[in-house]
Design a protein around this motif. Structure first.
Motif: not given
Length: 309
Positions: A167-168, A233-235, A252-254
């Motif tokens: 999840a974000s 999910a990123v949103l 990796d980017s968080g």
């Protein structure tokens, strides 16, 4: 002297009783295959097929001609593949099937280096979420997971396909992190509907101790593509279950965080599939070796393992 293209078009059309399937196998259009066969018939002075709107049927002359050349044609193709490989100049159209998400993220970036090494190879890649028939559709190779190994097809394992929950950070900011898959039921879920079955895919996750537990977030958002699940999910729209390769860059980017990190589901291996031939076309052989070597050198099997926690 007949061209190899005319003879190949005739043999494949006879094998599949039609120009359309033969065209997919050869990487041509049905019209091109039909023209090749018509040219062969004209040059030989005999009709090789009875044609109807439904299918092709060999004439008596066609049956005799097929029996006479089929084995010789395979030998010629093998000889050409062998000679090209010995010269170190693999050539021709390389037709490959890849899933849109995994193929775009992890295979497409390898193309510049591959073409620099093998400039005579032409690329014909199809990105699609389906299992193709390598032989009937004329593919040299396919990369993905869950393919049925039909007769004549072999696979070379590249990496595991482990499914993890993500999840974000924004979505989880005011929520308690779940410690096991059962805790996912408290969250909005971004789930995937199978195009083949029409059903939402459910996963059973496991940990290092071998314990198993169902993972069932709410079916809040339903899509049919892993890339769409990841972007949703990123949103910050909820929790989703993704294969590690689809989530790796965002972890990796968080942009994504892993939930219940000691748990993962098995989705079978990610493999490269190709026809089991004594002499593969040189273009297929070097492609398989190039991809397998990249995964080995970069230890991607280890990086894609959800069991790492």
């Amino acid at each position: 002297m007949e061209t190899l293209a005319n003879l190949e078009s005739f043999v494949r059309s006879a094998e599949h009783a039609g120009f359309s399937v033969a065209a997919r196998r050869l990487g041509l259009t049905p019209a091109a295959v039909s023209r090749n066969v018509a040219m062969l018939e004209r040059n030989l002075g005999v009709r090789l097929f009875h044609r109807s709107t439904r299918k092709l049927t060999l004439t008596e002359e066609g049956e005799r001609f097929l029996a006479a050349i089929r084995d010789n044609l395979e030998g010629i193709q093998s000889a050409i593949a062998g000679v090209a490989g010995e010269r170190g100049e693999p050539a021709g159209a390389l037709k490959v099937s890849l899933s849109p998400s995994f193929g775009t993220e992890h295979i497409l970036p390898l193309l510049p280096g591959f073409l620099q090494k093998y400039p005579a190879i032409r690329i014909d890649w199809q990105f699609d979420n389906r299992q193709v028939d390598l032989v009937a559709e004329g593919f040299d190779a396919a990369i993905g997971g869950g393919f049925d190994l039909s007769p004549g097809i072999v696979s070379r394992v590249l990496a595991p396909a482990h499914i993890i929950a993500v999840a974000s950070p924004a979505y989880m900011a005011s929520r308690t992190l779940p410690i096991d898959p059962a805790g996912l039921s408290a969250f909005d879920g971004i789930v995937m509907r199978s195009a083949r079955t029409g059903r939402v895919r459910h996963w059973t996750m496991r940990n290092a101790a071998g314990e198993e537990m169902g993972a069932a977030p709410k079916e809040t958002i339903v899509v049919n593509d892993p890339a769409a699940m990841r972007e949703a999910a990123v949103l910050g729209l909820g929790v989703t279950l993704l294969a590690v390769p689809d989530a790796r860059r965002h972890l990796d980017s968080g942009a994504l965080v892993r939930l219940a990190p000691k748990w993962y589901a098995e989705a079978g291996p990610i493999s490269i599939y190709f026809a089991n031939r004594i002499l593969l076309p040189a273009r297929t052989r070097v492609f398989v070796d190039f991809i397998a070597d990249h995964f080995k050198r970069n230890r991607l099997a280890e990086r894609f393992a959800g069991s790492r926690g």
